[in-house]
Design a protein around this motif. Structure first.
Motif, PDB file in Angstrom:
ATOM      1  N   ASN A   1       1.132  -0.954   0.146  1.00  0.00           N
ATOM      2  CA  ASN A   1       0.088   0.029   0.539  1.00  0.00           C
ATOM      3  C   ASN A   1       1.244   1.069   0.123  1.00  0.00           C
ATOM      4  N   ILE A   2       0.950   2.061  -1.527  1.00  0.00           N
ATOM      5  CA  ILE A   2       0.729   3.447  -0.854  1.00  0.00           C
ATOM      6  C   ILE A   2       0.559   4.151   0.202  1.00  0.00           C
ATOM      7  N   VAL A   3       1.468   5.118   1.106  1.00  0.00           N
ATOM      8  CA  VAL A   3       1.107   5.799   2.539  1.00  0.00           C
ATOM      9  C   VAL A   3       1.655   6.738   2.616  1.00  0.00           C
ATOM     10  N   ASP A   4       2.036   7.805   1.404  1.00  0.00           N
ATOM     11  CA  ASP A   4       2.051   8.821   1.061  1.00  0.00           C
ATOM     12  C   ASP A   4       1.904   9.779  -0.420  1.00  0.00           C
ATOM     13  N   GLY A   5       2.658  10.889  -0.574  1.00  0.00           N
ATOM     14  CA  GLY A   5       1.905  11.298  -1.693  1.00  0.00           C
ATOM     15  C   GLY A   5       0.515  10.786  -2.576  1.00  0.00           C
ATOM     16  N   PRO A   6       0.764  11.131  -3.711  1.00  0.00           N
ATOM     17  CA  PRO A   6      -0.234  11.299  -4.094  1.00  0.00           C
ATOM     18  C   PRO A   6      -1.363  10.319  -4.803  1.00  0.00           C
ATOM     19  N   LEU A   7      -0.869   9.492  -4.381  1.00  0.00           N
ATOM     20  CA  LEU A   7      -1.296   8.320  -4.900  1.00  0.00           C
ATOM     21  C   LEU A   7      -1.216   7.251  -3.340  1.00  0.00           C
ATOM     22  N   GLU A   8      -1.280   8.125  -2.802  1.00  0.00           N
ATOM     23  CA  GLU A   8      -1.462   7.506  -0.894  1.00  0.00           C
ATOM     24  C   GLU A   8      -2.662   6.652  -0.756  1.00  0.00           C
ATOM     25  N   GLY A   9      -3.171   5.361  -0.343  1.00  0.00           N
ATOM     26  CA  GLY A   9      -4.160   4.518  -0.391  1.00  0.00           C
ATOM     27  C   GLY A   9      -4.217   3.248  -1.941  1.00  0.00           C
ATOM     28  N   LEU A  10      -3.742   3.381  -2.944  1.00  0.00           N
ATOM     29  CA  LEU A  10      -3.566   2.635  -3.788  1.00  0.00           C
ATOM     30  C   LEU A  10      -2.279   1.624  -3.765  1.00  0.00           C
ATOM     31  N   HIS A  11      -2.922   0.553  -4.645  1.00  0.00           N
ATOM     32  CA  HIS A  11      -1.250   0.210  -4.431  1.00  0.00           C
ATOM     33  C   HIS A  11       0.010   0.466  -5.649  1.00  0.00           C
ATOM     34  N   SER A  12       1.192   0.413  -4.566  1.00  0.00           N
ATOM     35  CA  SER A  12       2.360   0.264  -5.908  1.00  0.00           C
ATOM     36  C   SER A  12       1.988  -0.768  -6.456  1.00  0.00           C
ATOM     37  N   ARG A  13       3.130  -0.687  -7.743  1.00  0.00           N
ATOM     38  CA  ARG A  13       3.161  -1.778  -8.949  1.00  0.00           C
ATOM     39  C   ARG A  13       4.511  -2.619  -8.596  1.00  0.00           C
ATOM     40  N   CYS A  14       3.645  -3.895  -8.886  1.00  0.00           N
ATOM     41  CA  CYS A  14       4.316  -4.910  -7.857  1.00  0.00           C
ATOM     42  C   CYS A  14       3.931  -6.171  -9.119  1.00  0.00           C
ATOM     43  N   VAL A  15       5.538  -7.387  -9.195  1.00  0.00           N
ATOM     44  CA  VAL A  15       4.991  -8.401 -10.245  1.00  0.00           C
ATOM     45  C   VAL A  15       5.334  -9.622  -8.331  1.00  0.00           C
ATOM     46  N   VAL A  16       4.719 -10.666  -8.252  1.00  0.00           N
ATOM     47  CA  VAL A  16       4.717 -11.557  -7.408  1.00  0.00           C
ATOM     48  C   VAL A  16       4.516 -12.667  -8.279  1.00  0.00           C
ATOM     49  N   VAL A  17       5.313 -14.082  -7.958  1.00  0.00           N
ATOM     50  CA  VAL A  17       5.247 -15.955  -8.659  1.00  0.00           C
ATOM     51  C   VAL A  17       4.651 -16.325  -7.651  1.00  0.00           C
ATOM     52  N   LEU A  18       3.312 -16.673  -7.801  1.00  0.00           N
ATOM     53  CA  LEU A  18       3.823 -17.984  -6.848  1.00  0.00           C
ATOM     54  C   LEU A  18       3.452 -19.173  -7.454  1.00  0.00           C
ATOM     55  N   ASP A  19       3.860 -20.863  -6.678  1.00  0.00           N
ATOM     56  CA  ASP A  19       4.723 -21.839  -7.436  1.00  0.00           C
ATOM     57  C   ASP A  19       2.425 -22.276  -6.669  1.00  0.00           C
ATOM     58  N   GLU A  20       2.198 -23.605  -7.062  1.00  0.00           N
ATOM     59  CA  GLU A  20       1.309 -24.165  -6.857  1.00  0.00           C
ATOM     60  C   GLU A  20       0.716 -24.804  -5.551  1.00  0.00           C
ATOM     61  N   ASN A  21       1.670 -24.189  -5.335  1.00  0.00           N
ATOM     62  CA  ASN A  21       1.174 -24.593  -3.338  1.00  0.00           C
ATOM     63  C   ASN A  21       1.284 -23.133  -2.453  1.00  0.00           C
ATOM     64  N   GLY A  22       1.305 -22.064  -3.510  1.00  0.00           N
ATOM     65  CA  GLY A  22       0.779 -20.479  -2.448  1.00  0.00           C
ATOM     66  C   GLY A  22       2.603 -20.131  -2.503  1.00  0.00           C
ATOM     67  N   THR A  23       3.965 -20.885  -3.002  1.00  0.00           N
ATOM     68  CA  THR A  23       4.971 -20.393  -2.655  1.00  0.00           C
ATOM     69  C   THR A  23       5.626 -19.298  -3.338  1.00  0.00           C
ATOM     70  N   VAL A  24       6.192 -18.313  -2.686  1.00  0.00           N
ATOM     71  CA  VAL A  24       6.590 -16.755  -2.825  1.00  0.00           C
ATOM     72  C   VAL A  24       8.133 -17.468  -3.930  1.00  0.00           C
ATOM     73  N   LYS A  25       7.623 -17.690  -5.534  1.00  0.00           N
ATOM     74  CA  LYS A  25       9.071 -17.653  -5.902  1.00  0.00           C
ATOM     75  C   LYS A  25       9.784 -16.033  -6.734  1.00  0.00           C
ATOM     76  N   TYR A  26       9.061 -15.124  -6.652  1.00  0.00           N
ATOM     77  CA  TYR A  26      10.140 -14.181  -7.497  1.00  0.00           C
ATOM     78  C   TYR A  26       9.221 -12.515  -6.577  1.00  0.00           C
ATOM     79  N   THR A  27       9.546 -12.046  -6.428  1.00  0.00           N
ATOM     80  CA  THR A  27       9.313 -10.288  -6.955  1.00  0.00           C
ATOM     81  C   THR A  27       9.368  -9.501  -7.161  1.00  0.00           C
ATOM     82  N   GLU A  28       9.008  -8.466  -7.448  1.00  0.00           N
ATOM     83  CA  GLU A  28       9.727  -7.020  -7.892  1.00  0.00           C
ATOM     84  C   GLU A  28       8.302  -5.893  -7.985  1.00  0.00           C
ATOM     85  N   GLN A  29       9.319  -5.110  -7.308  1.00  0.00           N
ATOM     86  CA  GLN A  29       8.196  -3.720  -6.851  1.00  0.00           C
ATOM     87  C   GLN A  29       9.122  -2.709  -8.033  1.00  0.00           C
ATOM     88  N   VAL A  30       8.320  -2.589  -8.689  1.00  0.00           N
ATOM     89  CA  VAL A  30       9.092  -1.263  -9.952  1.00  0.00           C
ATOM     90  C   VAL A  30       9.854  -0.247  -8.728  1.00  0.00           C
TER      91      VAL A  30
END
Length: 168
Positions: free
Chosen positions: A120-149
């Motif tokens: 969650n963005i906590v300040d600035g003009p986009l406060e309250g929205l999500h930041s741009r991210c990609v999260v990749v999960l395997d079939e069991n819900g384990t995090v395999k990759y993350t990127e916060q742009v």
């Protein structure tokens, strides 16, 4: 807390993305037909969580288009496009664009997905929205990759996210 930028100006998020190797936090998100889905709805599939501030911006729209195109070629993989947009806006966009290889989910009710994933963005003009991210999960819900742009107006690294699916 993580810091990203919006057109070069620093803004902060509520925390950090889940660690690679960790179990992904569960969620309750609203579909375009107003049903509520959790992570368990997608158990057994590899997941790309394409997370962005708003479907009504050029970069966010492009990420949905790009992942829609790539998803059509992926086996046992679902792309979840997640924002705080109303489900109606998400559905309107994908309907107008003819996009049917992605699943839109909205965190509009309480932002709990953004809190659980630390984006969650906590300040600035986009406060309250999500930041741009990609999260990749395997079939069991384990995090395999993350990127916060780092710069919100930039597109994510599609190639890295798609390559992470090969190892998932």
């Amino acid at each position: 807390m993580a810091t990203v930028t919006l057109k070069g100006n620093p803004i902060n998020t509520s925390s950090n993305l889940p660690e690679v190797g960790a179990k992904a936090p569960d969620f309750l998100l609203t579909t375009t037909d107003l049903a509520v889905h959790s992570l368990t709805n997608y158990k057994g599939s590899k997941l790309v969580l394409n997370i962005f501030p708003s479907i009504d911006t050029g970069t966010c729209a492009q990420s949905v288009r790009t992942f829609n195109k790539e998803a059509s070629e992926l086996e046992n993989t679902k792309v979840l496009c997640i924002s705080r947009d109303l489900p109606f806006a998400q559905g309107r966009f994908c309907g107008a664009e003819g996009l049917d290889n992605v699943i839109n989910l909205s965190d509009f009710k309480d932002g709990s997905f953004g809190k659980a994933y630390g984006l969650n963005i906590v300040d600035g003009p986009l406060e309250g929205l999500h930041s741009r991210c990609v999260v990749v999960l395997d079939e069991n819900g384990t995090v395999k990759y993350t990127e916060q742009v780092g710069e919100i107006v930039d597109e994510p690294n599609y190639k890295a996210a798609l390559e992470a699916l090969q190892d998932a």
